[in-house]
Design an enzyme around this catalytic site. Structure first.
Site, PDB file in Angstrom:
ATOM      1  N   VAL A  31       0.847  -1.211   0.000  1.00 17.19           N
ATOM      2  CA  VAL A  31       0.000   0.000   0.000  1.00 17.19           C
ATOM      3  C   VAL A  31       0.881   1.260   0.000  1.00 17.19           C
ATOM      4  CG1 VAL A  31      -0.288   0.156   2.532  1.00 17.19           C
ATOM      5  CG2 VAL A  31      -2.098   0.983   1.018  1.00 17.19           C
ATOM      6  N   ASP A  32       2.074   1.152   0.581  1.00 18.69           N
ATOM      7  CA  ASP A  32       3.017   2.292   0.587  1.00 18.69           C
ATOM      8  C   ASP A  32       3.353   2.686  -0.855  1.00 18.69           C
ATOM      9  OD1 ASP A  32       6.300   2.715   2.245  1.00 18.69           O
ATOM     10  OD2 ASP A  32       4.797   4.163   1.566  1.00 18.69           O
ATOM     11  N   GLY A 123       0.528  -7.350   5.628  1.00 11.92           N
ATOM     12  CA  GLY A 123       1.126  -7.763   4.348  1.00 11.92           C
ATOM     13  C   GLY A 123       2.575  -8.155   4.559  1.00 11.92           C
ATOM     14  N   TYR A 125       4.679  -7.192   6.538  1.00 11.50           N
ATOM     15  CA  TYR A 125       5.103  -7.300   7.941  1.00 11.50           C
ATOM     16  C   TYR A 125       4.550  -8.528   8.650  1.00 11.50           C
ATOM     17  CZ  TYR A 125       7.560  -2.786   7.999  1.00 11.50           C
ATOM     18  OH  TYR A 125       8.445  -1.751   7.769  1.00 11.50           O
TER      19      TYR A 125
HETATM   20  N1  APR Z   1      -5.223  -0.472  -0.998  1.00  8.69           N
HETATM   21  C1  APR Z   1      -5.584  -1.027   0.182  1.00  8.69           C
HETATM   22  N2  APR Z   1      -4.895  -2.000   0.808  1.00  8.69           N
HETATM   23  C2  APR Z   1      -3.778  -2.434   0.186  1.00  8.69           C
HETATM   24  C3  APR Z   1      -3.318  -1.904  -1.039  1.00  8.69           C
HETATM   25  C4  APR Z   1      -4.096  -0.890  -1.637  1.00  8.69           C
HETATM   26  N3  APR Z   1      -3.744  -0.317  -2.797  1.00  8.69           N
HETATM   27  N4  APR Z   1      -2.160  -2.561  -1.381  1.00  8.69           N
HETATM   28  C5  APR Z   1      -1.926  -3.460  -0.406  1.00  8.69           C
HETATM   29  N5  APR Z   1      -2.898  -3.401   0.537  1.00  8.69           N
HETATM   30  C6  APR Z   1      -3.048  -4.181   1.761  1.00  8.69           C
HETATM   31  C7  APR Z   1      -2.367  -5.528   1.807  1.00  8.69           C
HETATM   32  O1  APR Z   1      -3.166  -6.512   1.153  1.00  8.69           O
HETATM   33  C8  APR Z   1      -2.296  -5.756   3.306  1.00  8.69           C
HETATM   34  O2  APR Z   1      -3.527  -6.287   3.760  1.00  8.69           O
HETATM   35  O3  APR Z   1      -2.438  -3.445   2.809  1.00  8.69           O
HETATM   36  C9  APR Z   1      -2.152  -4.335   3.878  1.00  8.69           C
HETATM   37  C10 APR Z   1      -0.761  -4.013   4.402  1.00  8.69           C
HETATM   38  O4  APR Z   1       0.196  -4.649   3.575  1.00  8.69           O
HETATM   39  P1  APR Z   1       1.581  -3.913   3.156  1.00  8.69           P
HETATM   40  O5  APR Z   1       1.288  -2.847   2.182  1.00  8.69           O
HETATM   41  O6  APR Z   1       2.535  -4.998   2.766  1.00  8.69           O
HETATM   42  O7  APR Z   1       2.066  -3.201   4.491  1.00  8.69           O
HETATM   43  P2  APR Z   1       2.702  -3.828   5.828  1.00  8.69           P
HETATM   44  O8  APR Z   1       2.375  -5.263   6.004  1.00  8.69           O
HETATM   45  O9  APR Z   1       2.330  -2.853   6.904  1.00  8.69           O
HETATM   46  O10 APR Z   1       4.265  -3.735   5.541  1.00  8.69           O
HETATM   47  C11 APR Z   1       4.836  -2.452   5.453  1.00  8.69           C
HETATM   48  O11 APR Z   1       5.862  -2.963   3.361  1.00  8.69           O
HETATM   49  O12 APR Z   1       5.482  -1.806   1.439  1.00  8.69           O
HETATM   50  C12 APR Z   1       6.342  -1.935   2.485  1.00  8.69           C
HETATM   51  O13 APR Z   1       7.274   0.253   2.745  1.00  8.69           O
HETATM   52  C13 APR Z   1       6.397  -0.685   3.321  1.00  8.69           C
HETATM   53  O14 APR Z   1       8.260  -1.475   4.579  1.00  8.69           O
HETATM   54  C14 APR Z   1       6.860  -1.255   4.635  1.00  8.69           C
HETATM   55  C15 APR Z   1       6.135  -2.587   4.703  1.00  8.69           C
END
Ligand code: APR
Length: 172
Positions: A31-32, A123, A125
Site C-alpha cells: 500500500v506504501d 502484508g 510485515y
Molecule cells: N489499498 C488497500 N490495501 C492495500 C493496497 C491498496 N492499494 N495494497 C496493499 N494493501 C493491503 C495488503 O493486502 C495488506 O492487507 O495493505 C495491507 C498491508 O500490507 P503492506 O502494504 O505490505 O504493508 P505492511 O504489512 O504494513 O508492511 C509495510 O511494506 O510496502 C512496504 O514500505 C512498506 O516497509 C513497509 C512494509
C-alpha cells in the site's frame, strides 16, 4: 461509524487515508507503493522534509505523521509504521494498537471528519489478519466512542478474504 470497503485505498475520497509505511518513510511496496504512486512527488517531498528522529528513522513504529495527499482524492495522508510480526511475544499487539490510536489522534487534532485505514502490518510485515483486525476494530470503536472526530472510519481491505474477516468480527 465504521464502514468496510473492498478495494484500493488510493481511490477513496476520505479526508485522510492511512499509509502502512516503514520507518524511513521514503516509500516501498504494497500500500506504501500504491499511495506514493498515486500521490506523486508532493508526498515524497513532504516525507523527505520530516526530521529524522534517529538515523534512517522519520517515524518510529507505533507513531504517525500527517502529510499532504498530493494528487490523491484524499486531502491528507497519515503515515504510520506498524510492527513487524515476530511471533507475538515482542509487543507487536501493543505497537499495532498504537498505530491506530496515533492516526486517530492526528485525525481528531486536525478535526478530520473521515479517515480510511488499510490492514496495517498484515502484508509484508506478516501480522496475522484476524488478530490485527481485532486490534484495529477495538481501537477504532474506542476512539469513536469518546471523540467527535473523525465521525467516519473506513477499513479498506484489498482482498475478499480479509474483508470477510473484518465483517465477521464486526458482526460478533
Ligand atoms: N489499498 C488497500 N490495501 C492495500 C493496497 C491498496 N492499494 N495494497 C496493499 N494493501 C493491503 C495488503 O493486502 C495488506 O492487507 O495493505 C495491507 C498491508 O500490507 P503492506 O502494504 O505490505 O504493508 P505492511 O504489512 O504494513 O508492511 C509495510 O511494506 O510496502 C512496504 O514500505 C512498506 O516497509 C513497509 C512494509
Amino acid at each position: 461509524m465504521i464502514e468496510l470497503h473492498l478495494g484500493d485505498i488510493t481511490e477513496l475520497a476520505t479526508d485522510a487515508i492511512v499509509n502502512a509505511a516503514n520507518a524511513r518513510m521514503l516509500g516501498g511496496g504494497g500500500v506504501d507503493g500504491a499511495i506514493h504512486r498515486a500521490a506523486g512527488a508532493a508526498l515524497l517531498e513532504a516525507c523527505r522534509a520530516l526530521p529524522e528522529v534517529e538515523p534512517n528513522v522519520r517515524c518510529p513504529p507505533g507513531q504517525a505523521r500527517l502529510l499532504p495527499g498530493g494528487n490523491l482524492k484524499a486531502r491528507h495522508v497519515i503515515a504510520t509504521v506498524g510492527p513487524v510480526w515476530k511471533g507475538g511475544t515482542c509487543g507487536e499487539d501493543e505497537t499495532l494498537a498504537q498505530c491506530y490510536r496515533s492516526c486517530l489522534q492526528l485525525a481528531e487534532e486536525h478535526r478530520l471528519e473521515s479517515i480510511a485505514f488499510p490492514a496495517i502490518s498484515t502484508g509484508a510485515y506478516g501480522f496475522p489478519i484476524e488478530r490485527a483486525a481485532r486490534i484495529a476494530l477495538r481501537e477504532i470503536r474506542a476512539h469513536l466512542h469518546k471523540a467527535d472526530f473523525p465521525s467516519l472510519v473506513v477499513c479498506v481491505l484489498f482482498n475478499k478474504a480479509d474483508h470477510d474477516v473484518y465483517r465477521a468480527i464486526l458482526e460478533e
